[in-house]
Design a protein around this motif. Structure first.
Motif, short mmCIF file in Angstrom:
data_model
loop_
_atom_site.label_atom_id
_atom_site.label_comp_id
_atom_site.label_asym_id
_atom_site.label_seq_id
_atom_site.Cartn_x
_atom_site.Cartn_y
_atom_site.Cartn_z
N ASP A 357 7.90 14.76 -41.09
CA ASP A 357 7.91 16.13 -41.62
C ASP A 357 6.93 17.01 -40.85
O ASP A 357 7.21 18.20 -40.60
CB ASP A 357 7.54 16.12 -43.10
N MET A 358 5.79 16.46 -40.46
CA MET A 358 4.83 17.23 -39.67
C MET A 358 5.38 17.55 -38.29
O MET A 358 5.19 18.66 -37.77
CB MET A 358 3.51 16.45 -39.55
N ILE A 359 6.07 16.58 -37.69
CA ILE A 359 6.70 16.82 -36.39
C ILE A 359 7.77 17.90 -36.53
O ILE A 359 7.86 18.82 -35.70
CB ILE A 359 7.29 15.52 -35.83
N ARG A 360 8.55 17.83 -37.60
CA ARG A 360 9.58 18.85 -37.83
C ARG A 360 8.95 20.23 -38.03
O ARG A 360 9.46 21.23 -37.51
CB ARG A 360 10.43 18.47 -39.04
N ALA A 361 7.86 20.30 -38.78
CA ALA A 361 7.19 21.58 -38.98
C ALA A 361 6.71 22.17 -37.66
O ALA A 361 6.82 23.39 -37.43
CB ALA A 361 6.02 21.40 -39.95
N SER A 362 6.19 21.33 -36.79
CA SER A 362 5.72 21.81 -35.49
C SER A 362 6.89 22.26 -34.61
O SER A 362 6.80 23.28 -33.91
CB SER A 362 4.92 20.72 -34.78
N VAL A 363 7.99 21.50 -34.63
CA VAL A 363 9.19 21.90 -33.89
C VAL A 363 9.71 23.23 -34.43
O VAL A 363 10.08 24.13 -33.66
CB VAL A 363 10.27 20.81 -34.01
N HIS A 364 9.73 23.37 -35.75
CA HIS A 364 10.19 24.60 -36.38
C HIS A 364 9.31 25.78 -35.95
O HIS A 364 9.81 26.87 -35.65
CB HIS A 364 10.15 24.43 -37.90
#
Length: 428
Positions: A357-364
């Motif tokens: 989820d943290m990786i997704r937030a950074s990608v977002h």
């Protein structure tokens, strides 16, 4: 071990089994005439000196017990440590001269005060630096490792030139002491982070201990060389400066090559930005080795989006209507938006948010940063649109990361510890 039939050899007793120690020593066990187990003489005994040096200086089980970049990094790190050891001897000579060694008019009290001030200011600097930057050292270990070595050269240069400015000697020595203490914090912390990366068999203590042995041996060699070189240049400031320049150039080059050789498989903001940019352009995921070669090593370089993860809810919104706008189209375990105080991107993390989820937030945040500005009145519409885009692309992106060799169950994205719980069933 492998077993063979005793009748496998026609001109002598058959091989019962073979045995190896790591990738080096190997033995064969044969069946004797009386049925006993006979050990065939090991050919590796010819390299007993090499085995002794390996066991003395390299981690147990090398090379399989460490990362693939271990040997290249250690070779360059050994070279830079040697250069630093010799320049450190030059600095010591200058400090002693500036403190009054050899000067009949100098007093012990004055020299003592100088050293006390130097050590005291250094201790204060160490505490303040650890407080201000301690949490960033893990995330950008390579940058801070290179920064520490650059700062170490600056400190040594200040100590060498300090005797040329008697009126500012104490001030320059104290400033150099602060720099060296910061070097100690940054260098020691990043060395620990790199040891975690290099130790592949839960052998951090062994890798760290052998690194200490290598450093001690190199420092000893540096001291022996300094015993020969320092007396030759002690009577000439220009010779001292020239030797310092040559050794510092070697030190910086070796440091750059050492840091550049490291291949980290965990994602920080810089590596994630590089991988995402390539994925959006080419549709493929860069391998850790390829992405690490592109990673900028100096502070301030790189184009990653400035995003903070794990911020408190109050810093991102102040009303229920704002929360509803951030939740629109959002099925993830984070709320991405713009900080009210600085306008920069930030993400509030759910209590159950994982590393993915943290990786997704950074990608977002990277994608949102490219599509909008903090002052754009339509930014919340773009935010909802990018949520839908992430729903479509992120599963393939995450799978590509795993297939390419990236570690996704942990990360170095510098998330703070604030977590919030909200009802996912009420998300739009």
């Amino acid at each position: 071990m492998t077993r063979r039939s005793p009748e496998s050899g026609s001109d002598g007793p058959g091989v019962i089994c073979t045995e190896r120690y790591g990738t080096g020593l190997s033995k064969k066990y044969l069946q004797g005439k009386d049925g006993s187990l006979v050990c065939e003489s090991a050919p590796a005994e010819r390299h007993s000196l090499r085995r002794c040096l390996e066991s003395l200086l390299l981690p147990h089980g090398f090379p399989h017990s460490v990362s693939e970049d271990y040997l290249e990094y250690q070779l360059w790190d050994t070279l830079q440590a040697f250069a630093s050891s010799v320049t450190g001897s030059l600095a010591t000579q200058s400090l002693l001269r500036g403190s009054g060694v050899g000067d009949a008019t100098a007093t012990v009290a004055a020299a003592t005060v100088t050293w006390i001030l130097r050590d005291g200011t250094g201790m204060v600097g160490r505490i303040l630096f650890a407080w201000m930057k301690g949490s960033r050292l893990d995330c950008d270990a390579k940058r801070w490792r290179l920064f520490a070595d650059l700062l170490n050269d600056v400190a040594i240069f200040m100590e060498i030139v300090a005797p040329a400015f008697p009126s500012c000697f104490t001030l320059m020595v104290c400033a150099a002491g602060v720099c060296k203490c910061i070097v100690g914090v940054a260098g020691g912390a990043t060395r620990a982070a790199l040891t975690v990366h290099q130790a592949r068999r839960d052998n951090m203590a062994d890798v760290c201990a052998k690194d200490g042995s290598q450093e001690t041996l190199v420092n000893l060699a540096g001291l022996l060389v300094a015993l020969f070189l320092v007396p030759l240049v002690s009577d000439s400031l220009w010779a001292t400066y020239l030797l310092f320049l040559l050794l510092t150039s070697l030190h910086l080059y070796a440091n750059y090559r050492a840091v550049r050789s490291i291949v980290m498989e965990t994602l920080n903001q810089s590596r994630l930005s590089i991988v995402l940019d390539y994925y959006l352009r080419e549709g493929r995921i860069l391998s850790p080795a390829a992405a690490n070669r592109k990673e900028p090593l100096l502070p301030g370089l790189g184009s990653q989006a400035p995003v903070q993860l794990g911020v408190p809810l109050r810093s991102l919104l102040s009303s229920v209507s704002q929360m509803e706008m951030l939740q629109k189209g959002n099925r993830s375990l984070y709320l991405l938006g713009w900080r009210e105080d600085t306008g920069s991107l930030a993400a509030v993390l759910h209590e159950r948010a994982s590393s993915a989820d943290m990786i997704r937030a950074s990608v977002h945040a990277e994608i949102l940063h490219q599509k909008t500005r903090s002052a754009d009145p339509a930014r919340f519409s773009v935010l909802a649109e990018t949520h839908r885009q992430l729903d479509l692309m992120f599963p393939d992106f995450q799978q590509g990361l795993c297939s390419a060799g990236w570690v996704t169950d942990r990360n170095l994205l510098d998330a703070d510890d604030w977590r919030v719980t909200w009802d996912q069933s009420k998300m739009h």
